[in-house]
Scaffold this motif. Sequence first.
Motif, PDB file in Angstrom:
ATOM      1  N   THR A 162      -4.889   6.792  -2.008  1.00  0.00           N
ATOM      2  CA  THR A 162      -5.892   6.687  -0.946  1.00  0.00           C
ATOM      3  C   THR A 162      -7.086   5.819  -1.347  1.00  0.00           C
ATOM      4  N   THR A 174      -9.526  -4.041   8.300  1.00  0.00           N
ATOM      5  CA  THR A 174     -10.699  -3.181   8.458  1.00  0.00           C
ATOM      6  C   THR A 174     -11.348  -3.400   9.815  1.00  0.00           C
ATOM      7  N   LEU A 194     -10.056  -0.845  -1.457  1.00  0.00           N
ATOM      8  CA  LEU A 194      -9.515  -0.436  -0.168  1.00  0.00           C
ATOM      9  C   LEU A 194      -9.404   1.081  -0.157  1.00  0.00           C
ATOM     10  N   TYR A 195      -9.874   1.685   0.932  1.00  0.00           N
ATOM     11  CA  TYR A 195      -9.795   3.127   1.083  1.00  0.00           C
ATOM     12  C   TYR A 195      -8.916   3.452   2.284  1.00  0.00           C
ATOM     13  N   ILE A 196      -7.956   4.341   2.092  1.00  0.00           N
ATOM     14  CA  ILE A 196      -7.231   4.905   3.229  1.00  0.00           C
ATOM     15  C   ILE A 196      -8.043   6.122   3.646  1.00  0.00           C
ATOM     16  N   SER A 197      -8.819   5.953   4.678  1.00  0.00           N
ATOM     17  CA  SER A 197      -9.794   6.964   5.054  1.00  0.00           C
ATOM     18  C   SER A 197      -9.169   8.151   5.781  1.00  0.00           C
ATOM     19  N   ILE A 206       0.838  -1.199   0.000  1.00  0.00           N
ATOM     20  CA  ILE A 206       0.000   0.000   0.000  1.00  0.00           C
ATOM     21  C   ILE A 206       0.872   1.249   0.000  1.00  0.00           C
ATOM     22  N   VAL A 232      -8.160   2.565   7.603  1.00  0.00           N
ATOM     23  CA  VAL A 232      -8.362   1.841   6.352  1.00  0.00           C
ATOM     24  C   VAL A 232      -9.754   1.226   6.368  1.00  0.00           C
ATOM     25  N   ASP A 233     -10.311   1.052   5.182  1.00  0.00           N
ATOM     26  CA  ASP A 233     -11.672   0.494   5.084  1.00  0.00           C
ATOM     27  C   ASP A 233     -11.769  -0.255   3.760  1.00  0.00           C
ATOM     28  N   TYR A 234     -11.884  -1.583   3.851  1.00  0.00           N
ATOM     29  CA  TYR A 234     -12.022  -2.400   2.649  1.00  0.00           C
ATOM     30  C   TYR A 234     -13.489  -2.687   2.409  1.00  0.00           C
TER      31      TYR A 234
END
Length: 418
Positions: A344, A377, A399-402, A337, A390-392
């Motif tokens: 992001t 997550t 995948l989001y790097i929140s 990542i 992080v939120d998958y």
Amino acid sequence: MDDQRLRVGQVFVAGGAPTITYNPRSELNLEEQILDYLDEGYRILSVSGSTKTGKTVLVRRIVPPSEGMWLSGGAINSAEQFWDSIAEHLGLYTSIERTSDSKDEVWRTTTGQANIGIAKGGIENKEIVGSTSGEKVSRARNVITQAREALRGGLTPLVIDDFHYIPQAVQLEIVRALKDLVFDGLRVIVIAVPHRAYDVVRVEREMTGRVQQVSVGFWSREELAGIARKGFEALNLEDKDEALIGRLSDESFASPHLMQDFCLQLCKANGYRQAQDERRQLVAPDWSSFFADRASMASKAAFDLLARGPRQRTDRKERQLKSGAVTDIYGAVLAAIAHTGPNTELTYEEIRAALKEVLSSDSPQRHEVTRILEEMTKIATNEIEGEPVVDYDVELGKLYISDPYFAFFLRWGVPDLA
């Protein structure tokens, strides 16, 4: 005499609501869109934006807490908590008590002796005798019914910040219960991260067409630069060729929160803690140490938890990175990542490609990678305070790097990772 000059902390506000450096991003008409919604209503307004991109600051600017009902999604785990919070906010009584009394009185006169000075004589005393009786009746009022009655047709907006924190099953209960109130004119604003912006529709298909979207979006380089220009001007500081402003903007991951923090720390690094009497020129710090120091305070604890994985895990197969470092599959995924920039927003294919570039051994299988992303997550949601870093999204396969602070940490805080 007290020094009344502006302090840098009053100008550059990281984590609060700035005034001097507030940027309405006028070209996007964000404030106007919210004002239009408040005028029109009859829908739910979903204001979305990545963590620390100013979405809450924006809504608070238009609907301050003194003029709206603000609820935090992070404090709502059930529909009962939601309605209890509204009842508390509105000061509603949850029970009715009725008391009735009756009293029968009889006056009785008695005679006795009294000594007053040197004289002696009789004195009459009167007292009440009889009986009393009473009845107390109480009845509990249904909190949901009472809260709904109070909200129906009201003009005070209901704002639910961090709506995406609320479990989806609870979201469904809340949205269904609010649907007819919205139809009757209640203004409801939910604030969420972008990939959860359509949660209202996802949990209740009947809300399709009844949700208005306002996307705060990532900040442009020029918008971030505007924060620095306003702040430096207020402090009587200068960056003539704007090379410093440009560097800070580039490292901010499109986040005004990070830009505010960088500008604050740059002023302090130059020895300025308040507005100057004369124009002063800012100079560049040692950028490597400047950003490394910022990263060390940002998200190390979150990174360590993700790199460790679930507490009960036993699989610790070593993975060799091309950098020479030895880690396991959790460390390898984080290295991949970080290797992307980090971006992001990443698809599985992008993570898979990055794994091939950072590993000196064979890449793990698809199911292994997706399992790790799902576990990360869970850790980010259940073990790390605040916005999940992080939120998958299994449904979307992304995948989001929140949290921009976590992205910044991956770039500057772990240089030997990849």
